[in-house]
Design an enzyme around this catalytic site. Sequence first.
Site, PDB file in Angstrom:
ATOM      1  CG  HIS A   1      -1.679  -1.220   1.434  1.00 29.66           C
ATOM      2  ND1 HIS A   1      -2.726  -1.571   0.631  1.00 29.66           N
ATOM      3  CD2 HIS A   1      -1.545  -2.230   2.324  1.00 29.66           C
ATOM      4  CE1 HIS A   1      -3.218  -2.730   1.028  1.00 29.66           C
ATOM      5  NE2 HIS A   1      -2.512  -3.165   2.043  1.00 29.66           N
TER       6      HIS A   1
ATOM      7  CD  GLU B   1      -3.628   3.577  -2.260  1.00 27.45           C
ATOM      8  OE1 GLU B   1      -4.099   2.446  -2.067  1.00 27.45           O
ATOM      9  OE2 GLU B   1      -3.869   4.244  -3.284  1.00 27.45           O
TER      10      GLU B   1
HETATM   11  S1  SF4 Z   1      -3.533  -0.790  -5.818  1.00 25.98           S
HETATM   12 FE1  SF4 Z   1      -3.987  -2.361  -4.272  1.00 25.98          FE
HETATM   13  S2  SF4 Z   1      -5.823  -3.417  -5.079  1.00 25.98           S
HETATM   14 FE2  SF4 Z   1      -4.919  -2.245  -6.788  1.00 25.98          FE
HETATM   15  S3  SF4 Z   1      -3.558  -3.669  -7.876  1.00 25.98           S
HETATM   16 FE3  SF4 Z   1      -2.323  -2.571  -6.356  1.00 25.98          FE
HETATM   17  S4  SF4 Z   1      -2.343  -3.841  -4.502  1.00 25.98           S
HETATM   18 FE4  SF4 Z   1      -4.005  -4.537  -5.829  1.00 25.98          FE
END
Ligand code: SF4
Length: 287
Positions: free
Chosen positions: A79, A130
């Site tokens: 993330h 994130e």
């Molecule tokens: S942003 Fe998160 S959900 Fe999207 S591809 Fe990357 S790890 Fe997977």
Amino acid sequence: MLIHKIRPQGYCKGVVNALNKTLLIRKENPQEDIYLLNMLVHNKQVMDYLLSLGIKLINGDKIQALSNIHKGIIITSAHGTPSHILDYIKERKLTLIDTTCYHVQANMDIIINKLKEKKIIYLGVKGHPEAEATLSISDNIFLIENIKDLEKLNKEINYAFISQTTISLLQIKEITNYITNNFKNVEIINGQCQATYLRQKAVLDIKEEYDLIIVVGDENSSNGLKLFQLAKNKGNAIYISSYKQLNETIKTLNKIAITSAASTPAYLVEQVINYLKGEEIKELNLI
Ligand code: SF4
């Protein structure tokens, strides 16, 4: 009973990449101390498996915990990681393995570029790694979670709007409509990752009626919880992390659809299906 597996579902490329990198590091460094800075991916069963390999999870204040580590390998989560923590790991000369998903990194690169000329409105989940990593880029990024938060912003200045990768399509639509109608100059950028988009669209596109939609995901999974929100718009829906949360009454239903978060191992979904069909519950491979 008719059981429909909604597709696509399960592991996205970002999760596969983070898992493969971590397992390889463990295999190639059997004697080294290996630390995960956060949950590598938001799934308890995956985390339990990694911990069973002797990999340690750093809890609490990251800088304080890192200051007590003098040797070892630090693995970041898929993330993303706040920049001051990455800088500190480098400063301490600890080995850093960055598993940040390239979609997360791509959004952060876009934001860095846009910040040269405007401020950023960022639709995200407060406290999510994130969002934390993204907010660490600059004080000119404003985190919003809903329209109420938007109302506090100056509507006259220039912004770019972007969301966290795993936000719901419906929420993005609601927020962009509000921005378009109320702000003077906002560049709208699509921040949702392809994996989230395709999994959400598959739920939104459900045409048939089901007695129940089951979403299998971890309580910490942002994309799983967003899938659940969308599933609830389609009818009866439940969010579970394991078949163990089901009870026998579910077997009286006729039509069930099932989907799962981007960090849910496929075997957990198979176990739910085993349970619904009254079959033996198989222990399948996590990876
Ligand atoms: S942003 Fe998160 S959900 Fe999207 S591809 Fe990357 S790890 Fe997977």
